[in-house]
Design an enzyme around this catalytic site. Structure first.
Site, PDB file in Angstrom:
ATOM      1  N   THR A 129       4.831   1.272   6.653  1.00 49.65           N
ATOM      2  CA  THR A 129       3.645   0.431   6.516  1.00 49.65           C
ATOM      3  C   THR A 129       3.926  -1.015   6.909  1.00 49.65           C
ATOM      4  O   THR A 129       5.069  -1.481   6.794  1.00 49.65           O
ATOM      5  CB  THR A 129       3.166   0.474   5.046  1.00 49.65           C
ATOM      6  OG1 THR A 129       2.162  -0.523   4.851  1.00 49.65           O
ATOM      7  CG2 THR A 129       4.300   0.171   4.063  1.00 49.65           C
ATOM      8  N   ASP A 130       2.875  -1.717   7.306  1.00 51.14           N
ATOM      9  CA  ASP A 130       3.028  -3.155   7.611  1.00 51.14           C
ATOM     10  C   ASP A 130       3.255  -3.977   6.337  1.00 51.14           C
ATOM     11  O   ASP A 130       3.652  -5.141   6.407  1.00 51.14           O
ATOM     12  CB  ASP A 130       1.810  -3.685   8.385  1.00 51.14           C
ATOM     13  CG  ASP A 130       0.497  -3.576   7.631  1.00 51.14           C
ATOM     14  OD1 ASP A 130       0.460  -3.013   6.514  1.00 51.14           O
ATOM     15  OD2 ASP A 130      -0.535  -4.064   8.155  1.00 51.14           O
ATOM     16  N   GLU A 131       3.018  -3.367   5.165  1.00 55.57           N
ATOM     17  CA  GLU A 131       3.147  -4.136   3.911  1.00 55.57           C
ATOM     18  C   GLU A 131       4.592  -4.555   3.640  1.00 55.57           C
ATOM     19  O   GLU A 131       4.836  -5.439   2.831  1.00 55.57           O
ATOM     20  CB  GLU A 131       2.592  -3.336   2.725  1.00 55.57           C
ATOM     21  CG  GLU A 131       1.135  -3.020   2.897  1.00 55.57           C
ATOM     22  CD  GLU A 131       0.425  -2.659   1.602  1.00 55.57           C
ATOM     23  OE1 GLU A 131       0.990  -2.883   0.524  1.00 55.57           O
ATOM     24  OE2 GLU A 131      -0.703  -2.164   1.695  1.00 55.57           O
ATOM     25  N   TYR A 154       4.734  -0.921  -4.480  1.00 58.08           N
ATOM     26  CA  TYR A 154       4.563   0.033  -3.374  1.00 58.08           C
ATOM     27  C   TYR A 154       5.315  -0.443  -2.140  1.00 58.08           C
ATOM     28  O   TYR A 154       6.124   0.295  -1.558  1.00 58.08           O
ATOM     29  CB  TYR A 154       3.073   0.208  -3.043  1.00 58.08           C
ATOM     30  CG  TYR A 154       2.830   0.848  -1.683  1.00 58.08           C
ATOM     31  CD1 TYR A 154       3.138   2.186  -1.450  1.00 58.08           C
ATOM     32  CD2 TYR A 154       2.314   0.092  -0.614  1.00 58.08           C
ATOM     33  CE1 TYR A 154       2.937   2.768  -0.193  1.00 58.08           C
ATOM     34  CE2 TYR A 154       2.107   0.660   0.634  1.00 58.08           C
ATOM     35  CZ  TYR A 154       2.415   1.994   0.845  1.00 58.08           C
ATOM     36  OH  TYR A 154       2.227   2.571   2.082  1.00 58.08           O
ATOM     37  N   LYS A 158       8.581   1.158  -0.050  1.00 57.84           N
ATOM     38  CA  LYS A 158       8.561   1.538   1.371  1.00 57.84           C
ATOM     39  C   LYS A 158       9.619   0.744   2.146  1.00 57.84           C
ATOM     40  O   LYS A 158      10.279   1.271   3.042  1.00 57.84           O
ATOM     41  CB  LYS A 158       7.171   1.303   1.979  1.00 57.84           C
ATOM     42  CG  LYS A 158       6.073   2.215   1.467  1.00 57.84           C
ATOM     43  CD  LYS A 158       6.267   3.683   1.798  1.00 57.84           C
ATOM     44  CE  LYS A 158       6.074   4.008   3.258  1.00 57.84           C
ATOM     45  NZ  LYS A 158       6.104   5.498   3.477  1.00 57.84           N
TER      46      LYS A 158
HETATM   47  P1  NAD Z   1      -1.790   9.962   0.803  1.00 56.69           P
HETATM   48  O1  NAD Z   1      -1.558   9.402  -0.555  1.00 56.69           O
HETATM   49  O2  NAD Z   1      -3.154  10.272   1.249  1.00 56.69           O
HETATM   50  O3  NAD Z   1      -0.929  11.298   0.994  1.00 56.69           O
HETATM   51  C1  NAD Z   1       0.388  11.416   0.532  1.00 56.69           C
HETATM   52  C2  NAD Z   1       0.765  12.898   0.580  1.00 56.69           C
HETATM   53  O4  NAD Z   1       2.120  13.012   0.127  1.00 56.69           O
HETATM   54  C3  NAD Z   1      -0.073  13.771  -0.339  1.00 56.69           C
HETATM   55  O5  NAD Z   1      -0.448  14.956   0.330  1.00 56.69           O
HETATM   56  C4  NAD Z   1       0.847  14.085  -1.508  1.00 56.69           C
HETATM   57  O6  NAD Z   1       0.579  15.331  -2.120  1.00 56.69           O
HETATM   58  C5  NAD Z   1       2.202  14.069  -0.819  1.00 56.69           C
HETATM   59  N1  NAD Z   1       3.301  13.763  -1.750  1.00 56.69           N
HETATM   60  C6  NAD Z   1       3.355  12.753  -2.652  1.00 56.69           C
HETATM   61  N2  NAD Z   1       4.503  12.807  -3.348  1.00 56.69           N
HETATM   62  C7  NAD Z   1       5.207  13.860  -2.851  1.00 56.69           C
HETATM   63  C8  NAD Z   1       6.476  14.418  -3.142  1.00 56.69           C
HETATM   64  N3  NAD Z   1       7.263  13.911  -4.094  1.00 56.69           N
HETATM   65  N4  NAD Z   1       6.889  15.496  -2.431  1.00 56.69           N
HETATM   66  C9  NAD Z   1       6.096  16.036  -1.479  1.00 56.69           C
HETATM   67  N5  NAD Z   1       4.879  15.563  -1.164  1.00 56.69           N
HETATM   68  C10 NAD Z   1       4.435  14.471  -1.843  1.00 56.69           C
HETATM   69  O7  NAD Z   1      -1.066   8.929   1.793  1.00 56.69           O
HETATM   70  P2  NAD Z   1      -1.504   8.441   3.251  1.00 56.69           P
HETATM   71  O8  NAD Z   1      -2.443   7.316   3.106  1.00 56.69           O
HETATM   72  O9  NAD Z   1      -1.868   9.622   4.056  1.00 56.69           O
HETATM   73  O10 NAD Z   1      -0.105   7.847   3.755  1.00 56.69           O
HETATM   74  C11 NAD Z   1       0.854   8.694   4.359  1.00 56.69           C
HETATM   75  C12 NAD Z   1       2.076   7.862   4.743  1.00 56.69           C
HETATM   76  O11 NAD Z   1       1.697   6.819   5.635  1.00 56.69           O
HETATM   77  C13 NAD Z   1       2.724   7.178   3.541  1.00 56.69           C
HETATM   78  O12 NAD Z   1       4.109   7.220   3.739  1.00 56.69           O
HETATM   79  C14 NAD Z   1       2.213   5.750   3.612  1.00 56.69           C
HETATM   80  O13 NAD Z   1       3.141   4.856   3.065  1.00 56.69           O
HETATM   81  C15 NAD Z   1       2.090   5.562   5.115  1.00 56.69           C
HETATM   82  N6  NAD Z   1       1.051   4.597   5.544  1.00 56.69           N
HETATM   83  C16 NAD Z   1      -0.226   4.684   5.074  1.00 56.69           C
HETATM   84  C17 NAD Z   1      -1.193   3.800   5.557  1.00 56.69           C
HETATM   85  C18 NAD Z   1      -2.625   3.868   5.085  1.00 56.69           C
HETATM   86  O14 NAD Z   1      -3.422   3.010   5.439  1.00 56.69           O
HETATM   87  N7  NAD Z   1      -3.030   4.878   4.322  1.00 56.69           N
HETATM   88  C19 NAD Z   1      -0.840   2.822   6.491  1.00 56.69           C
HETATM   89  C20 NAD Z   1       0.492   2.757   6.932  1.00 56.69           C
HETATM   90  C21 NAD Z   1       1.426   3.658   6.465  1.00 56.69           C
HETATM   91  O1  DAU Z   2      -1.492  -1.926   5.253  1.00 58.96           O
HETATM   92  C1  DAU Z   2      -1.168  -0.579   5.117  1.00 58.96           C
HETATM   93  C2  DAU Z   2      -1.453  -0.123   3.705  1.00 58.96           C
HETATM   94  O2  DAU Z   2      -2.872  -0.078   3.566  1.00 58.96           O
HETATM   95  C3  DAU Z   2      -0.843   1.234   3.379  1.00 58.96           C
HETATM   96  O3  DAU Z   2       0.550   1.137   3.443  1.00 58.96           O
HETATM   97  C4  DAU Z   2      -1.279   1.701   1.982  1.00 58.96           C
HETATM   98  O4  DAU Z   2      -0.777   2.995   1.733  1.00 58.96           O
HETATM   99  C5  DAU Z   2      -2.791   1.727   1.948  1.00 58.96           C
HETATM  100  O5  DAU Z   2      -3.241   2.102   0.662  1.00 58.96           O
HETATM  101  C6  DAU Z   2      -3.372   0.365   2.316  1.00 58.96           C
HETATM  102  O6  DAU Z   2      -3.068  -0.621   1.298  1.00 58.96           O
HETATM  103  P1  DAU Z   2      -4.152  -1.711   0.812  1.00 58.96           P
HETATM  104  O7  DAU Z   2      -3.790  -2.176  -0.526  1.00 58.96           O
HETATM  105  O8  DAU Z   2      -4.369  -2.737   1.873  1.00 58.96           O
HETATM  106  O9  DAU Z   2      -5.470  -0.766   0.802  1.00 58.96           O
HETATM  107  P2  DAU Z   2      -6.673  -0.626  -0.236  1.00 58.96           P
HETATM  108  O10 DAU Z   2      -7.696   0.244   0.388  1.00 58.96           O
HETATM  109  O11 DAU Z   2      -6.207  -0.292  -1.610  1.00 58.96           O
HETATM  110  O12 DAU Z   2      -7.254  -2.123  -0.300  1.00 58.96           O
HETATM  111  C7  DAU Z   2      -7.738  -2.762   0.875  1.00 58.96           C
HETATM  112  C8  DAU Z   2      -8.188  -4.158   0.475  1.00 58.96           C
HETATM  113  O13 DAU Z   2      -9.361  -4.045  -0.343  1.00 58.96           O
HETATM  114  C9  DAU Z   2      -7.183  -4.935  -0.361  1.00 58.96           C
HETATM  115  O14 DAU Z   2      -7.252  -6.291  -0.030  1.00 58.96           O
HETATM  116  C10 DAU Z   2      -7.658  -4.713  -1.806  1.00 58.96           C
HETATM  117  C11 DAU Z   2      -9.155  -4.621  -1.651  1.00 58.96           C
HETATM  118  N1  DAU Z   2      -9.855  -3.749  -2.613  1.00 58.96           N
HETATM  119  C12 DAU Z   2      -9.374  -2.482  -2.793  1.00 58.96           C
HETATM  120  C13 DAU Z   2     -10.004  -1.617  -3.681  1.00 58.96           C
HETATM  121  C14 DAU Z   2      -9.477  -0.227  -3.887  1.00 58.96           C
HETATM  122  C15 DAU Z   2     -10.983  -4.190  -3.288  1.00 58.96           C
HETATM  123  O15 DAU Z   2     -11.416  -5.345  -3.091  1.00 58.96           O
HETATM  124  N2  DAU Z   2     -11.608  -3.335  -4.147  1.00 58.96           N
HETATM  125  C16 DAU Z   2     -11.157  -2.069  -4.383  1.00 58.96           C
HETATM  126  O16 DAU Z   2     -11.770  -1.343  -5.201  1.00 58.96           O
END
Ligand code: NAD
Ligand code: DAU
Length: 348
Positions: A129-131, A154, A158
């Site tokens: 992730t970019d975080e 989180y 990562k």
């Molecule tokens: P998600 O939470 O939707 O899915 C995570 C999956 O991992 C689920 O299917 C869950 O059952 C599985 N999982 C969790 N713990 C596990 C374990 N111990 N063993 C096996 N499986 C397990 O997550 P996502 O949003 O699809 O993100 C997927 C990956 O991409 C993550 O590594 C996250 O850090 C990264 N990522 C997410 C975003 C985003 O915006 N969502 C952006 C950049 C990177």
């Molecule tokens: O940048 C990549 C990341 O983006 C991934 O690595 C994470 O897995 C993914 O969850 C996401 O993280 P964020 O914290 O940026 O996403 P989230 O959707 O939780 O929140 C987006 C923005 O919106 C953040 O500034 C918090 C705000 N927010 C979020 C929720 C859930 C609100 O204002 N209200 C809300 O209820």
């Protein structure tokens, strides 16, 4: 057909990655997923019977299981997505994030290190992730050389797992690539994250909780564009390299929520402005990162990738998907979802 292991393939991004790799017919995909609250096999109904796909329910922290899988299958590659992914949950329960994101990643690295005696044509791909780069002020972009500065449990987990992947590359010559992506959105997004939560609440005429003043900025990318980037990096990326992936698409949260309200009012047939009235400013997230923005030019220049969708078009598609998949939304918001929602969104 190359056999690969995808972890977390029943989650949001993982399911799009699994679908893409299965449908390419170039791979036999083994999907290992623990099916936590975020994992859902309904995300993969269209490929579950395909001959080049196998699902295994299991935990990436279970080293016995992981070692056995690496012995039984001659994996040519791993695409590691399994993680605890929600920042708010990491604030209330950091240990779970350390366990899955750090310990689980190291279990997989150990198994790959031990099984891959001959390293030619193997690849361990960590989806990150970019975080990990921390938080930007008004100007500037994260590049691949930006120093790590994670600020939430989180992102710290990562960042730690990224470090372990690089350390295994350096110490044991494990062939790896890492990508760091910005915020994804699209079909199958779990409704605890900003966009699907707002869609769910607008539909149910519930308050739309915007943290702080809604001035935090995120860079949004349609999930299928991320899956396409992952395929490209897995196939054409250079071992040991990092690739940033982003949408070149920055939005302040409040502007995004307003836009979503307007799109949904139009689709539902409400008078314009109806859903905006549901916006409620709530207590800010602890340690809330102000701004993320990715410079994805390396991926563009070296591998020719760029996002395919304008944000408005991607949002329209996303809203349409949620309208057409009411059952999916009902299923994932039943049971424990409401418990989390009530604990998290009340008493602010
Ligand atoms: P998600 O939470 O939707 O899915 C995570 C999956 O991992 C689920 O299917 C869950 O059952 C599985 N999982 C969790 N713990 C596990 C374990 N111990 N063993 C096996 N499986 C397990 O997550 P996502 O949003 O699809 O993100 C997927 C990956 O991409 C993550 O590594 C996250 O850090 C990264 N990522 C997410 C975003 C985003 O915006 N969502 C952006 C950049 C990177
Ligand atoms: O940048 C990549 C990341 O983006 C991934 O690595 C994470 O897995 C993914 O969850 C996401 O993280 P964020 O914290 O940026 O996403 P989230 O959707 O939780 O929140 C987006 C923005 O919106 C953040 O500034 C918090 C705000 N927010 C979020 C929720 C859930 C609100 O204002 N209200 C809300 O209820």
């Amino acid at each position: 057909m190359k056999k690969i292991l995808v972890t977390g393939g029943a989650g949001f991004i993982g399911s799009h990655v699994v679908r893409r790799f299965v449908k390419s017919r170039k791979y036999f995909v083994v999907n290992l997923d623990k099916l936590t609250y975020a994992g859902n096999l309904e995300n993969l109904l269209d490929v579950e019977k395909d001959a080049n796909y196998q699902f295994i329910k299991g935990d990436i922290c279970d080293s016995e299981l992981i070692n056995r899988l690496f012995e039984e299958h001659d994996f040519k590659g791993v695409i590691h997505l399994a993680a605890e992914s929600h920042v708010d949950r990491s604030i209330s329960n950091p240990m779970e994030f350390i366990q899955t994101n750090v310990v689980g990643t190291v279990c997989l690295l150990n198994a790959a290190k031990d099984a891959w005696k001959e390293k030619e044509s193997r690849r361990f791909y960590h989806v990150s992730t970019d975080e990990v780069y921390g938080s930007l002020r008004d100007k500037g972009l994260f590049t691949e050389t930006t120093a790590y500065d994670p600020k939430s449990p989180y992102s710290a987990s990562k960042a730690s797992s990224d470090h372990f992947v690089r350390a295994y590359g350096n110490t044991y010559n494990l062939p790896f690539v890492i990508s760091n992506c910005s915020n994804n959105y699209g079909p199958n997004h779990f409704p605890e994250k900003l966009i699907p939560l707002m869609i769910h609440n607008i539909r149910n005429k519930k308050p739309l909780p915007v943290y702080g003043k809604g001035e935090n900025v995120r860079d949004w990318l349609y999930v299928e564009d991320h899956a396409r980037a992952i395929e490209l990096i897995f196939e054409k990326g250079i071992n040991g390299e990092t690739y940033n992936i982003g949408g070149f698409n920055e939005w302040k949260n409040i502007d995004l929520v307003n836009l979503l309200c307007d799109i949904m009012d139009r689709k539902i047939g409400n008078q314009q402005g109806t859903s905006r009235k549901l916006i409620t400013f709530v207590k800010d997230r602890a340690g809330h990162d102000l701004r993320y923005a990715i410079d994805a030019s390396k991926l563009n220049e070296e591998l020719g990738w760029k996002p395919s969708l304008q944000f408005e078009e991607g949002l329209e598609r996303t809203v349409d998907w949620f309208f057409e998949n009411e059952q999916w939304l009902n299923d994932v918001t039943s049971g424990d979802y409401m418990k989390y929602y009530d604990e998290h969104y009340t008493n602010r």
